[in-house]
Design a protein around this motif. Structure first.
Motif, PDB file in Angstrom:
ATOM      1  N   HIS A   1       0.877  -1.156   0.051  1.00 35.87           N
ATOM      2  CA  HIS A   1       0.132   0.227   0.162  1.00 35.87           C
ATOM      3  C   HIS A   1       1.004   1.116   0.029  1.00 35.87           C
ATOM      4  O   HIS A   1       0.646   2.111  -0.784  1.00 35.87           O
ATOM      5  CB  HIS A   1      -0.934   0.139   1.133  1.00 35.87           C
ATOM      6  CG  HIS A   1      -1.791  -1.054   0.954  1.00 35.87           C
ATOM      7  ND1 HIS A   1      -2.708  -1.590  -0.153  1.00 35.87           N
ATOM      8  CD2 HIS A   1      -2.231  -2.160   1.874  1.00 35.87           C
ATOM      9  CE1 HIS A   1      -3.178  -2.612   0.224  1.00 35.87           C
ATOM     10  NE2 HIS A   1      -3.223  -2.949   1.467  1.00 35.87           N
ATOM     11  N   ALA A   2       1.821   1.144   0.706  1.00 35.38           N
ATOM     12  CA  ALA A   2       2.857   2.384   0.667  1.00 35.38           C
ATOM     13  C   ALA A   2       3.711   2.572  -0.667  1.00 35.38           C
ATOM     14  O   ALA A   2       3.651   3.808  -1.087  1.00 35.38           O
ATOM     15  CB  ALA A   2       3.890   1.918   1.695  1.00 35.38           C
ATOM     16  N   ALA A   3       3.882   1.313  -1.312  1.00 30.22           N
ATOM     17  CA  ALA A   3       4.409   1.559  -2.814  1.00 30.22           C
ATOM     18  C   ALA A   3       3.238   2.153  -3.437  1.00 30.22           C
ATOM     19  O   ALA A   3       3.755   2.783  -4.468  1.00 30.22           O
ATOM     20  CB  ALA A   3       4.885   0.221  -3.077  1.00 30.22           C
ATOM     21  N   GLU A   4       2.300   1.515  -3.497  1.00 28.17           N
ATOM     22  CA  GLU A   4       1.045   2.304  -4.463  1.00 28.17           C
ATOM     23  C   GLU A   4       1.029   3.675  -4.016  1.00 28.17           C
ATOM     24  O   GLU A   4       0.648   4.464  -5.134  1.00 28.17           O
ATOM     25  CB  GLU A   4      -0.121   1.163  -4.141  1.00 28.17           C
ATOM     26  CG  GLU A   4      -0.171   0.020  -4.805  1.00 28.17           C
ATOM     27  CD  GLU A   4      -1.596  -0.887  -3.762  1.00 28.17           C
ATOM     28  OE1 GLU A   4      -1.873  -1.994  -4.625  1.00 28.17           O
ATOM     29  OE2 GLU A   4      -2.138  -0.291  -2.976  1.00 28.17           O
ATOM     30  N   GLN A   5       0.960   4.085  -3.150  1.00 27.73           N
ATOM     31  CA  GLN A   5       0.902   5.554  -2.768  1.00 27.73           C
ATOM     32  C   GLN A   5       2.258   6.174  -3.350  1.00 27.73           C
ATOM     33  O   GLN A   5       1.904   7.172  -4.053  1.00 27.73           O
ATOM     34  CB  GLN A   5       0.788   5.923  -1.216  1.00 27.73           C
ATOM     35  CG  GLN A   5      -0.728   5.459  -0.781  1.00 27.73           C
ATOM     36  CD  GLN A   5      -0.694   5.765   0.730  1.00 27.73           C
ATOM     37  OE1 GLN A   5      -0.057   6.087   1.401  1.00 27.73           O
ATOM     38  NE2 GLN A   5      -2.121   5.758   1.098  1.00 27.73           N
ATOM     39  N   ALA A   6       3.315   5.977  -3.327  1.00 29.97           N
ATOM     40  CA  ALA A   6       4.494   6.243  -3.610  1.00 29.97           C
ATOM     41  C   ALA A   6       4.542   6.356  -5.158  1.00 29.97           C
ATOM     42  O   ALA A   6       5.376   7.446  -5.676  1.00 29.97           O
ATOM     43  CB  ALA A   6       5.867   5.521  -3.141  1.00 29.97           C
TER      44      ALA A   6
ATOM     45  N   SER B   1       2.536   7.894  -7.087  1.00 28.48           N
ATOM     46  CA  SER B   1       2.238   8.966  -7.389  1.00 28.48           C
ATOM     47  C   SER B   1       3.115  10.317  -7.045  1.00 28.48           C
ATOM     48  O   SER B   1       3.003  11.367  -7.454  1.00 28.48           O
ATOM     49  CB  SER B   1       0.905   9.364  -6.767  1.00 28.48           C
ATOM     50  OG  SER B   1      -0.258   8.353  -7.084  1.00 28.48           O
ATOM     51  N   SER B   2       4.401   9.836  -6.682  1.00 27.91           N
ATOM     52  CA  SER B   2       5.279  10.883  -6.289  1.00 27.91           C
ATOM     53  C   SER B   2       5.614  11.463  -7.444  1.00 27.91           C
ATOM     54  O   SER B   2       6.032  11.114  -8.606  1.00 27.91           O
ATOM     55  CB  SER B   2       6.574  10.011  -5.502  1.00 27.91           C
ATOM     56  OG  SER B   2       7.653  11.023  -5.299  1.00 27.91           O
ATOM     57  N   PRO B   3       6.083  12.993  -7.370  1.00 26.92           N
ATOM     58  CA  PRO B   3       6.524  13.654  -8.420  1.00 26.92           C
ATOM     59  C   PRO B   3       8.137  13.036  -8.775  1.00 26.92           C
ATOM     60  O   PRO B   3       8.549  13.532  -9.689  1.00 26.92           O
ATOM     61  CB  PRO B   3       6.468  14.969  -7.853  1.00 26.92           C
ATOM     62  CG  PRO B   3       6.328  15.033  -6.462  1.00 26.92           C
ATOM     63  CD  PRO B   3       5.651  13.575  -6.066  1.00 26.92           C
TER      64      PRO B   3
ATOM     65  N   ASP C   1      10.122   4.859  -9.440  1.00 28.41           N
ATOM     66  CA  ASP C   1      10.718   3.667  -9.847  1.00 28.41           C
ATOM     67  C   ASP C   1      11.063   2.516  -8.687  1.00 28.41           C
ATOM     68  O   ASP C   1      10.551   1.215  -8.983  1.00 28.41           O
ATOM     69  CB  ASP C   1      12.093   3.882 -10.306  1.00 28.41           C
ATOM     70  CG  ASP C   1      11.995   4.754 -11.779  1.00 28.41           C
ATOM     71  OD1 ASP C   1      10.950   4.784 -12.289  1.00 28.41           O
ATOM     72  OD2 ASP C   1      12.960   5.373 -12.175  1.00 28.41           O
ATOM     73  N   ARG C   2      11.243   3.189  -7.438  1.00 24.84           N
ATOM     74  CA  ARG C   2      11.385   2.190  -6.302  1.00 24.84           C
ATOM     75  C   ARG C   2      10.173   1.672  -6.209  1.00 24.84           C
ATOM     76  O   ARG C   2       9.982   0.587  -5.766  1.00 24.84           O
ATOM     77  CB  ARG C   2      11.987   2.857  -5.197  1.00 24.84           C
ATOM     78  CG  ARG C   2      13.593   2.901  -5.404  1.00 24.84           C
ATOM     79  CD  ARG C   2      14.247   3.437  -4.085  1.00 24.84           C
ATOM     80  NE  ARG C   2      13.568   4.613  -3.317  1.00 24.84           N
ATOM     81  CZ  ARG C   2      14.077   5.840  -3.650  1.00 24.84           C
ATOM     82  NH1 ARG C   2      15.021   6.136  -4.585  1.00 24.84           N
ATOM     83  NH2 ARG C   2      13.404   7.027  -3.302  1.00 24.84           N
ATOM     84  N   ALA C   3       8.946   2.467  -6.229  1.00 29.05           N
ATOM     85  CA  ALA C   3       7.625   2.174  -5.599  1.00 29.05           C
ATOM     86  C   ALA C   3       7.229   1.005  -6.605  1.00 29.05           C
ATOM     87  O   ALA C   3       6.590  -0.098  -6.329  1.00 29.05           O
ATOM     88  CB  ALA C   3       6.685   3.019  -5.703  1.00 29.05           C
ATOM     89  N   ILE C   4       7.473   1.241  -8.104  1.00 27.97           N
ATOM     90  CA  ILE C   4       7.130   0.366  -9.073  1.00 27.97           C
ATOM     91  C   ILE C   4       7.698  -1.229  -8.780  1.00 27.97           C
ATOM     92  O   ILE C   4       7.167  -1.995  -8.907  1.00 27.97           O
ATOM     93  CB  ILE C   4       7.250   0.789 -10.412  1.00 27.97           C
ATOM     94  CG1 ILE C   4       6.387   2.208 -10.474  1.00 27.97           C
ATOM     95  CG2 ILE C   4       7.179  -0.159 -11.504  1.00 27.97           C
ATOM     96  CD1 ILE C   4       6.577   3.008 -11.919  1.00 27.97           C
ATOM     97  N   ARG C   5       9.004  -0.998  -8.393  1.00 31.50           N
ATOM     98  CA  ARG C   5       9.851  -2.339  -8.338  1.00 31.50           C
ATOM     99  C   ARG C   5       9.202  -2.952  -7.163  1.00 31.50           C
ATOM    100  O   ARG C   5       9.052  -4.325  -7.205  1.00 31.50           O
ATOM    101  CB  ARG C   5      11.166  -2.045  -8.154  1.00 31.50           C
ATOM    102  CG  ARG C   5      12.039  -2.039  -9.819  1.00 31.50           C
ATOM    103  CD  ARG C   5      13.392  -1.883  -9.451  1.00 31.50           C
ATOM    104  NE  ARG C   5      14.155  -0.758  -8.652  1.00 31.50           N
ATOM    105  CZ  ARG C   5      14.260   0.351  -9.083  1.00 31.50           C
ATOM    106  NH1 ARG C   5      14.001   0.922  -9.910  1.00 31.50           N
ATOM    107  NH2 ARG C   5      14.738   1.358  -8.060  1.00 31.50           N
TER     108      ARG C   5
END
Length: 136
Positions: free
Chosen positions: A101-106, A108-110, A116-120
């Motif tokens: 869930h934290a990665a899913e929110q990240a 949307s980071s600018p 890239d880290r969140a997608i991985r």
């Protein structure tokens, strides 16, 4: 939730009518056992680990059955079972679910590096859940 499972210690296996031992749910462990790939087992698991997603579960179920009828195939139903087994596999591990869930929110980071880290991270979690559902 984890404490309730640990205190219960034993539950009744609905299919066989025999007691079964529930795993102790520590901080890193699952809060429920991995469910069988059956509609009643998955519905109960979703209701336990992700109750807010039950409407989505039933909507996907209806779509899978309509698609199965349209295609004259059971493949959409099997895909539904696999999709929701993966959801449950992630959600039954609270730390893993939190990371996803934290990665899913990240995502949307600018910041492109954060995205890239969140997608991985999200991809790694989902792939690992697919492997577990497929038998390890």
């Amino acid at each position: 939730m984890a404490l309730a499972w640990a205190r219960a210690g034993r539950a009744l296996d609905e299919q066989k009518g025999r007691p079964m031992t529930m795993p102790y749910a520590d901080e890193d462990g699952p809060v429920i056992p991995r469910p069988e790939l059956t509609l009643p087992a998955l519905r109960q698991a979703v209701a336990t680990v992700a109750p807010s997603r039950l409407p989505e579960f039933f909507e996907d179920l209806q779509k899978a059955f309509v698609r199965a009828g349209d295609e004259d195939s059971v493949v959409p139903i099997r895909m539904f079972y696999r999709q929701w087994a993966v959801v449950v596999e992630i959600e039954r591990h609270p730390k893993t679910a939190h990371r996803l869930h934290a990665a899913e929110q990240a995502i949307s980071s600018p910041d492109p590096a954060v995205r890239d880290r969140a997608i991985r991270e999200a991809g790694d979690i989902v792939r690992a859940a697919h492997r577990e559902v497929a038998g390890g």
